[in-house]
Write an enzyme that holds these catalytic residues in place. Structure first.
Site, mmCIF file in Angstrom:
data_model
loop_
_atom_site.group_PDB
_atom_site.id
_atom_site.type_symbol
_atom_site.label_atom_id
_atom_site.label_comp_id
_atom_site.label_asym_id
_atom_site.label_seq_id
_atom_site.Cartn_x
_atom_site.Cartn_y
_atom_site.Cartn_z
ATOM 1 N N ARG A 87 -16.055 37.859 26.665
ATOM 2 C CA ARG A 87 -15.504 38.703 25.580
ATOM 3 C C ARG A 87 -16.487 39.804 25.154
ATOM 4 O O ARG A 87 -16.612 40.133 23.975
ATOM 5 C CB ARG A 87 -15.141 37.854 24.347
ATOM 6 N N SER A 130 -6.677 34.746 19.570
ATOM 7 C CA SER A 130 -7.820 33.958 19.087
ATOM 8 C C SER A 130 -8.598 34.801 18.089
ATOM 9 O O SER A 130 -9.058 35.882 18.425
ATOM 10 C CB SER A 130 -8.752 33.611 20.248
ATOM 11 N N GLU A 147 -13.588 37.404 17.091
ATOM 12 C CA GLU A 147 -13.259 38.180 18.306
ATOM 13 C C GLU A 147 -12.518 39.441 17.841
ATOM 14 O O GLU A 147 -12.635 40.504 18.433
ATOM 15 C CB GLU A 147 -12.365 37.326 19.218
HETATM 16 C C1 LIG Z 1 -0.657 36.822 20.661
HETATM 17 C C2 LIG Z 1 -1.963 37.349 21.182
HETATM 18 C C3 LIG Z 1 -2.567 36.727 22.274
HETATM 19 C C4 LIG Z 1 -3.791 37.221 22.793
HETATM 20 N N1 LIG Z 1 -4.358 36.598 23.870
HETATM 21 C C5 LIG Z 1 -5.518 37.053 24.386
HETATM 22 C C6 LIG Z 1 -6.118 36.410 25.529
HETATM 23 O O1 LIG Z 1 -5.602 35.435 26.063
HETATM 24 N N2 LIG Z 1 -7.284 36.912 26.002
HETATM 25 C C7 LIG Z 1 -7.878 38.012 25.448
HETATM 26 O O2 LIG Z 1 -8.946 38.429 25.944
HETATM 27 N N3 LIG Z 1 -7.334 38.635 24.380
HETATM 28 C C8 LIG Z 1 -6.182 38.183 23.834
HETATM 29 N N4 LIG Z 1 -5.630 38.804 22.737
HETATM 30 C C9 LIG Z 1 -6.336 39.929 22.102
HETATM 31 C C10 LIG Z 1 -5.846 41.324 22.559
HETATM 32 O O3 LIG Z 1 -4.542 41.263 23.045
HETATM 33 C C11 LIG Z 1 -6.738 41.924 23.631
HETATM 34 O O4 LIG Z 1 -8.051 42.050 23.148
HETATM 35 C C12 LIG Z 1 -6.240 43.310 24.075
HETATM 36 O O5 LIG Z 1 -6.984 43.747 25.181
HETATM 37 C C13 LIG Z 1 -6.310 44.368 22.967
HETATM 38 O O6 LIG Z 1 -5.635 45.507 23.461
HETATM 39 P P1 LIG Z 1 -5.056 46.614 22.495
HETATM 40 O O7 LIG Z 1 -4.587 47.723 23.351
HETATM 41 O O8 LIG Z 1 -4.072 46.012 21.571
HETATM 42 O O9 LIG Z 1 -6.384 47.059 21.729
HETATM 43 P P2 LIG Z 1 -6.578 47.365 20.176
HETATM 44 O O10 LIG Z 1 -6.368 46.108 19.398
HETATM 45 O O11 LIG Z 1 -5.798 48.543 19.768
HETATM 46 O O12 LIG Z 1 -8.134 47.733 20.147
HETATM 47 C C14 LIG Z 1 -9.093 46.749 20.440
HETATM 48 C C15 LIG Z 1 -10.457 47.430 20.615
HETATM 49 O O13 LIG Z 1 -10.428 48.204 21.811
HETATM 50 C C16 LIG Z 1 -10.735 49.573 21.521
HETATM 51 N N5 LIG Z 1 -9.932 50.390 22.426
HETATM 52 C C17 LIG Z 1 -8.614 50.278 22.694
HETATM 53 N N6 LIG Z 1 -8.248 51.181 23.623
HETATM 54 C C18 LIG Z 1 -9.352 51.889 23.919
HETATM 55 C C19 LIG Z 1 -9.630 52.973 24.800
HETATM 56 N N7 LIG Z 1 -8.690 53.521 25.570
HETATM 57 N N8 LIG Z 1 -10.903 53.478 24.839
HETATM 58 C C20 LIG Z 1 -11.885 52.943 24.066
HETATM 59 N N9 LIG Z 1 -11.688 51.925 23.234
HETATM 60 C C21 LIG Z 1 -10.434 51.392 23.156
HETATM 61 C C22 LIG Z 1 -10.371 49.754 20.059
HETATM 62 O O14 LIG Z 1 -11.079 50.848 19.496
HETATM 63 C C23 LIG Z 1 -10.800 48.411 19.492
HETATM 64 O O15 LIG Z 1 -12.190 48.409 19.297
HETATM 65 C C24 LIG Z 1 -4.407 38.341 22.194
HETATM 66 C C25 LIG Z 1 -3.789 38.962 21.084
HETATM 67 C C26 LIG Z 1 -2.587 38.470 20.599
HETATM 68 C C27 LIG Z 1 -1.940 39.147 19.424
#
Ligand SMILES: Cc1cc2nc3c(=O)[nH]c(=O)nc-3n(C[C@H](O)[C@H](O)[C@H](O)COP(=O)(O)OP(=O)(O)OC[C@H]3O[C@@H](n4cnc5c(N)ncnc54)[C@H](O)[C@@H]3O)c2cc1C
Length: 357
Positions: A168, A246, A349
């Site tokens: 992570r 998480s 996280e």
């Molecule tokens: C129901 C649920 C289940 C999940 N299961 C998992 C799992 O099994 N494993 C896991 O690892 N995660 C999990 N997650 C967490 C999450 O889905 C991941 O971390 C995902 O990659 C976040 O993507 P996002 O586009 O929503 O990012 P955001 O939440 O919008 O942003 C997250 C971070 O990434 C940065 N960011 C986003 N896009 C960019 C970009 N293009 N350039 C630079 N920085 C950027 C943002 O600034 C922020 O710091 C889960 C979340 C939920 C709600």
């Protein structure tokens, strides 16, 4: 349309997050082209505004007071695949939906990300925290990350090694926090390779319920079933999925410390086997969910309008109209009780936005 025409003011962030929490962004731009991203960065630098890069909002706790700078919402779309020997190299724009890509890979029999089914969010966020689940992490398949340097205002490219991935964690989340906007990510997937099952829970489920020679589609469907049973797939009908997944990371501690914890528990008459997982040498990874439950929290524990999911002790959920303040208070209560019981501080996280920390 150019950046200036697309720029909005006072946009409510709540609907852009899976937790359904968050106040107003003073400025907000929806970037469906890379040029908008470049212009947005230049504008924020010139106007001395803070800039936050928003993907699918699935890993965020946004403050009730919102964010006083510019929110750059990544919405660029493009997929390109190149076959070479027994591999396919797929390059995606950062605004592509991650789970749609996993489904496409499974459909095309491209092996390497099938265990990462059902994870919300966009492609561009996957390198940030080295997204992982059920025995796979994106570090195993990412070959290149193309990004825009916010400080020097120029394009840069990173190899897998330069991303410095670990559990992570990555270069983008640590040393280079807030320095780059990820534009494109390339994944190397294997052709004609049978799925590998490394994760005991998934392996048991597949072997007992599906097949001893599962296909990629079998794995994809099994992961989705397991995730749904824990509300770890976004579902508008399931309030337990109104979360960031998480909330805390599984702590990695020294083996020596684990032995001390075991001794302490034995003295207290607790004879539980602490679930432990391999980590780097001399260290061991523990289950944050187990620690939370053993610190006295039951699944479903509610505090105000937020709660611990009734399906998974590691997910904090917004029951209805909850606030970021309530989420923070619940998270702190959990951190303090776990610290008191095990002398371990759980690190979130989830990423906090708009807080003065
Ligand atoms: C129901 C649920 C289940 C999940 N299961 C998992 C799992 O099994 N494993 C896991 O690892 N995660 C999990 N997650 C967490 C999450 O889905 C991941 O971390 C995902 O990659 C976040 O993507 P996002 O586009 O929503 O990012 P955001 O939440 O919008 O942003 C997250 C971070 O990434 C940065 N960011 C986003 N896009 C960019 C970009 N293009 N350039 C630079 N920085 C950027 C943002 O600034 C922020 O710091 C889960 C979340 C939920 C709600």
């Amino acid at each position: 349309m150019h950046f200036k025409e697309k720029l909005k003011e006072n946009v409510l962030l709540k609907p852009y997050t899976t937790l359904g929490i968050g106040g107003l962004a003073s400025y907000f731009v929806d970037a469906d082209r890379e040029e908008i991203i470049f212009e947005a960065i230049k504008w924020a630098n010139k106007e001395e505004k803070e800039l936050f890069v928003l993907g699918g909002g699935s890993n965020l706790v946004v403050a009730d007071s919102g964010f006083s700078g510019l929110v750059l919402h990544i919405n660029t779309r493009a997929i390109e695949s190149n076959y070479k020997d027994d591999k396919v190299f797929v390059t995606l724009a950062s605004g592509e939906n991650w789970d749609d890509f996993v489904a496409l890979a499974v459909k095309n029999n491209w092996q390497g990300i099938e265990c990462l089914s059902g994870i919300p969010g966009k492609v561009g966020a996957t390198p940030i925290q080295n997204v992982g689940a059920y025995g796979q992490e994106v570090k195993d398949t990412i070959t290149e990350v193309q990004a825009y340097d916010r400080k020097l205002e120029k394009l840069v490219s990173f190899s897998n090694q330069e991303c410095d991935f670990s559990y992570r964690q990555s270069f983008f989340k640590s040393q280079a926090k807030d320095r780059y906007v990820i534009l494109k990510v390339t994944y190397s997937l294997s052709l004609n390779t049978p799925p590998r099952l490394n994760y005991p829970e998934l392996k048991k489920y597949v072997l007992e319920n599906i097949s001893s020679t599962p296909t990629l589609l079998d794995i994809h469907e099994s992961v989705l079933r397991l995730r749904r049973s824990k509300s770890m797939v976004i579902d508008a009908q399931d309030p337990n999925s109104r979360s960031v997944g998480s909330f805390f990371m599984n702590p990695i501690i020294e083996e020596k410390k684990l032995n001390l914890i075991k001794e302490k528990l034995l003295k207290e008459g607790v004879n539980d086997n602490i679930p432990e997982f391999a980590a780097r040498e001399g260290m061991v990874k523990l289950s944050a969910a187990w620690l939370i439950e053993k610190a006295g929290f039951k699944k479903g524990y509610q505090k105000g309008r937020v709660a611990i999911s009734s399906k998974h002790a590691l997910a904090l959920i917004n029951k209805e109209n909850g606030t970021a303040k309530e989420i923070c208070l619940l998270a702190e209560e959990i951190q303090e009780k776990v610290k008191e019981k095990f002398d371990i501080w759980l690190e979130p996280e989830a990423i906090y936005i708009g807080f003065n920390k």
